[in-house]
Design a protein around this motif. Sequence first.
Motif, PDB file in Angstrom:
ATOM      1  N   GLY A   1       0.821  -1.210   0.000  1.00 43.21           N
ATOM      2  CA  GLY A   1       0.000   0.000   0.000  1.00 43.21           C
ATOM      3  C   GLY A   1       0.850   1.253   0.000  1.00 43.21           C
ATOM      4  N   GLY A   2       1.939   1.242   0.806  1.00 43.22           N
ATOM      5  CA  GLY A   2       2.843   2.388   0.835  1.00 43.22           C
ATOM      6  C   GLY A   2       3.492   2.618  -0.515  1.00 43.22           C
ATOM      7  N   VAL A   3       3.919   1.535  -1.174  1.00 43.69           N
ATOM      8  CA  VAL A   3       4.539   1.642  -2.503  1.00 43.69           C
ATOM      9  C   VAL A   3       3.534   2.203  -3.509  1.00 43.69           C
ATOM     10  N   ALA A   4       2.275   1.760  -3.427  1.00 46.90           N
ATOM     11  CA  ALA A   4       1.241   2.244  -4.346  1.00 46.90           C
ATOM     12  C   ALA A   4       1.034   3.750  -4.194  1.00 46.90           C
ATOM     13  N   PHE A   5       1.055   4.250  -2.963  1.00 44.67           N
ATOM     14  CA  PHE A   5       0.908   5.695  -2.756  1.00 44.67           C
ATOM     15  C   PHE A   5       2.123   6.449  -3.283  1.00 44.67           C
ATOM     16  N   ALA A   6       3.313   5.872  -3.089  1.00 47.13           N
ATOM     17  CA  ALA A   6       4.518   6.524  -3.600  1.00 47.13           C
ATOM     18  C   ALA A   6       4.441   6.686  -5.113  1.00 47.13           C
ATOM     19  N   GLU A   7       3.972   5.653  -5.792  1.00 44.21           N
ATOM     20  CA  GLU A   7       3.837   5.720  -7.262  1.00 44.21           C
ATOM     21  C   GLU A   7       2.749   6.709  -7.653  1.00 44.21           C
TER      22      GLU A   7
END
Length: 584
Positions: free
Chosen positions: A514-520
């Motif tokens: 989820g954190g990676v998805a927000f970063a992208e």
Amino acid sequence: AVEMKDLQKQFSRYLSSYPHIFSMMYIPLNCAIVICVYKEGIRDPQSFIPKTSTQLYTALVKALLIRYLRDEKNDMNLKSIDDLPSHVLLQFFKLCKIAYDGIIHQQLIFSDLSPNFNTLGMMQSVPELYADFGESFSHNFLHLTVQEYLAAYHVFHLPALEQERHFRELLKSSHTKNMLIFLAGLSKFGNLDSEVLQSLLLASVEDKLRITTDSLHFLFEAQNPSLIMTLLGSNTVTFSPAQHPNPFDCFALGYCIASSGCSWEIILADCHIHDEELEMLLQGINFITNETGQSVSTPLPRVSILDFRNNCLTSEILRHLTQHPFLLQKLTKLDLSKNKINADACTIMTQSLPLMPCMLNLCLSLNSIGNGGAVTLLSSISSLSSLEQLGLYDTGIGYRDIEALCGQLPLMHKLSLLDVGKNNLTPDSVEALIAALQLNISLKELAISYTALTPKNMSDFAKVVRTNHNLKALYLQGCQVQTDGAIELAFSLSSQESSLTILSLNENNIGREGGVAFAEALRKNVSLVELRLVRNPFEEEATRMLVDCLEYNSTLQRLSLPLCYKSAVSDIVHQKFKERIAWH
């Protein structure tokens, strides 16, 4: 015995009508004074029953002077202190000067007066316990309050400019407050210019006037409603006490409101007030009617803000408020959050909705309204056609209440903020709410924190974020969003169609993916100004990616992240973005 019971009831009603007189009676001497003056007032038709501290002590001082005159074989009918025989009046003024000097220098015992000094019965002579030689006496006034009254009488007989100078200087001293209250009661501020008085009693803050509890006391004691009307004019006056207001503070506030024609902002948040204090406020309003036989002033005063957050008020106080429609007619904000309000308040408020056409902000959060308790109110809430903010956080409302609200949302054309977080909302309630949002074009902020959301709910919210261009802030703290729900939201944020500026997802068990998805998503998003992701198990890699994306995203001004992952970011990067990152 019957007459005595009736007299006791009358006296009890008298005290309940004048809380400032009642508050003086904890001192035994004051208690005796009040009883004696009251008995004299009902016994002698030419006497009057005092309604202010000044009137009470004027009656006491006259009684002492009459007793002195009788001891001197003079049975004159003393209507006013100024009617005293010249030699007695001269001695009285000497006493007033002694009292004044004593108050200024905080002196209660006077050792420099001769044993035969004529005190007119206002002082008592006491042998000194430790005298150097012979017999020595000291004097003191019967009570400090008597000394304060006589000191005020001294200032009252000075020229107007001297009165103004004394008032201005003595306002700075806490120990002279009671003397100034007596001065207000004696002079009624008749010798002071209204602009001068405004500078003394009111603080100007931007385009508003701020009034203190001391100023309320002075204005009540003066008993000059026309002065209050002139003094406050058509300004906006704010009352926001620094400490817990007592019943008389509230009584004096009500008196000043009813005597004015201005707009009031009454802010009593975190003041530990109960229904009794607000009942005194309403009683102060009624004081004008009782004394003059007329209603409140013309033009009518206006109350624009009633902020009673975090107190001990019950639903019953709303019933009392509705008895004074002018308090509600111009009301723009009513905040009753964190009190002891229950479902009865919603019923009372429903009946009062027509009295509140200007209401912009209504908050009932953190009260025990209960499941189904707000149905009546929320079924009619659209009649508040100007309403912009509605707070129902942690009130215990449930599906029936939300169903009633959803039926009204399409009709609420100015509602911009709705908070229904931490309630008994079911997935169906949330689904109905999201559907109603599609029919409301004004809502800009929705808070639904601490509500258990299903994957279906999250899919619906993801669609809202992508397609609802009116919604600017979404608060989903503690909603069990989980990683999958976060990925859906992040995908919607990466869309150029998203207009969301604030998204709160604290405490949602969002993992690394989820954190990676927000970063992208942040690399593409151009609308988000604030993103809150505190207390989520991102792991260090996702945290670094989120911080790195600030290099490419210039619109995001505040990124809130878990403090436990702060070490994952280098000092150089942290220093570079320290104004935009908050660690919690």
